[in-house]
Write an enzyme that holds these catalytic residues in place. Structure first.
Site, mmCIF file in Angstrom:
data_model
loop_
_atom_site.group_PDB
_atom_site.id
_atom_site.type_symbol
_atom_site.label_atom_id
_atom_site.label_comp_id
_atom_site.label_asym_id
_atom_site.label_seq_id
_atom_site.Cartn_x
_atom_site.Cartn_y
_atom_site.Cartn_z
ATOM 1 N N CYS A 1 40.011 18.554 23.340
ATOM 2 C CA CYS A 1 41.078 17.642 23.756
ATOM 3 C C CYS A 1 40.477 16.360 24.337
ATOM 4 O O CYS A 1 40.909 15.250 24.013
ATOM 5 C CB CYS A 1 41.981 18.320 24.775
ATOM 6 S SG CYS A 1 43.374 17.295 25.322
ATOM 7 N N CYS B 1 46.349 24.476 28.863
ATOM 8 C CA CYS B 1 47.722 23.981 29.023
ATOM 9 C C CYS B 1 48.731 24.655 28.101
ATOM 10 O O CYS B 1 49.883 24.834 28.473
ATOM 11 C CB CYS B 1 47.755 22.465 28.826
ATOM 12 S SG CYS B 1 47.325 21.893 27.158
#
Length: 382
Positions: A120, A217
């Site tokens: 990410c 997440c």
């Protein structure tokens, strides 16, 4: 920018007043990035807050309190309103799915233990978001990561955070020299998280007491298997649990439920010796178990190496370094032998247990130095 004299530079390293220095702050909605934005705004910088919506927070993958979910976007916006700077929410759902979530699912199905937070940072925050910051004519982009950027004789260097307990260098090893020129990490020098929360209270931020996010997440409660099953229906095919000596000890409901080094929850109780997962054979749908000593790894091949040293990786036949093979473990002494500019073999001076394909191997200078030399991805160990 050359450092002619310290008094010419503002706190972000530019030879102009803060008011003439635009900085995009990547805001997750948590206390760390909120403090960065608030501090820079108070110092007079031209702050622009940007929050990424990385997935549909109303979908099954989301979880309460997850990074970049609906509540976090709301919290980031509240901080921007309180401190008086503009804030934008960018829809990066498709980018995030293509660049991070899909690879996470495929790697897990291939028997690896991926680290999506690194991808990410590499493929979304420090690539696409960084380009957006440049489109906004920002001089730099700041984040709430606990890592330090220091100027060295050859340019910016990456260093571990002052607080070892908060250091995030393991997740940022793939930051390139070009990205490092543009990035700033204002929290890396702080002694501990209490100092960050103290600043949040000082600025009166609504997130001052917000708890830290603990999990990936998009993975609720750390349950990777349930996410993989949603992303790849039918992926959890049953198979056998097999001892390294060939004995079939039991059955399992899918290789995706197991990781290298796992001991608990194997469903093969009643044996005289404790057994651990030592290998995952995805094609044969087998979970291979064995005694703890089978987990010891001395040689670790790595690829996709990102090198941050001053001299090229291949300029020496071997480098005496320290390496970190999991985010929660301390660096261990090792010898790094380059195979090419992007591949290397790491020899651990002391064998380590539970080395797993898909994890990162992050390289540091030895001794008292805190410098990060780069790292790569583990693709198998022996």
């Amino acid at each position: 920018m050359p450092r002619d004299s310290a008094d010419q530079l503002n706190s972000l390293g530019f030879a102009k007043p803060p008011a003439e220095t635009r900085v995009v702050v990547a805001m997750s909605g948590g206390v760390d990035s909120s403090v960065v934005a608030a501090q820079l705004a108070e110092e007079g910088y031209d702050v622009v807050g940007v929050t990424l919506q990385l997935y549909d927070h109303g979908a099954a993958l989301a979880k309460k309190g997850a990074c970049c979910a609906g509540r976090d976007i709301h919290d980031a916006r509240r901080v921007a309103e309180a401190m008086g700077f503009p804030h934008y929410v960018l829809d990066y759902e498709n980018v995030f799915r293509d660049a991070v979530i899909d690879e996470f699912a495929d790697s897990y199905l291939a028997g690896a233990t991926p680290v999506p937070c690194i991808r990410c940072n590499e493929r979304v925050k420090f690539r696409d978001l960084l380009e957006t910051a440049k489109d906004l004519e920002a001089d730099c982009m700041a984040t709430g990561h606990y890592i330090q950027r220091r100027m060295g004789p050859a340019g910016p260097e990456l260093h571990r955070a002052a607080d070892p307990a908060r250091d995030q260098s393991y997740f940022l090893f793939s930051t390139t020299p070009e990205q490092l020129e543009y990035l700033r990490f204002p929290l890396g020098h702080l002694p501990d998280k209490a100092a960050t929360r103290g600043l949040a209270a000082k600025y009166g931020l609504p997130v001052a007491d917000k708890p830290d996010s603990q999990d990936i997440c998009f993975v609720p409660q750390g349950n990777y298997a349930s996410v993989i099953e949603k992303l790849r229906p039918g992926a959890a095919e049953p198979g056998e649990i097999v001892h390294a000596d060939g004995r079939v000890l039991g059955a399992h409901e899918g290789v995706i439920h197991y990781t290298i080094g796992q001991r608990r929850g194997l469903g093969i109780g009643g044996l005289a010796e404790p057994l651990y997962v030592v290998r995952l054979d995805v094609e044969a749908r087998q979970v291979i178990v064995g005694p703890k000593e089978m987990l010891a790894t001395r040689t670790v091949p790595v690829r996709e190496v990102n090198w941050l040293g001053d001299a090229p990786l291949t300029s020496k036949p071997e480098w005496h370094v320290a390496v970190k093979l999991r985010s929660t473990r301390p660096p261990r002494e090792a010898i790094l032998r380059p195979v090419s500019e992007t591949e290397a073999e790491v020899e651990l001076l002391t064998p380590e247990e539970g080395v797993s394909p898909g994890q990162a191997c992050v390289v540091y200078e030895t001794g008292s130095s805190s410098r990060v030399l780069g790292g790569g991805w583990i693709w198998h160990g022996r």
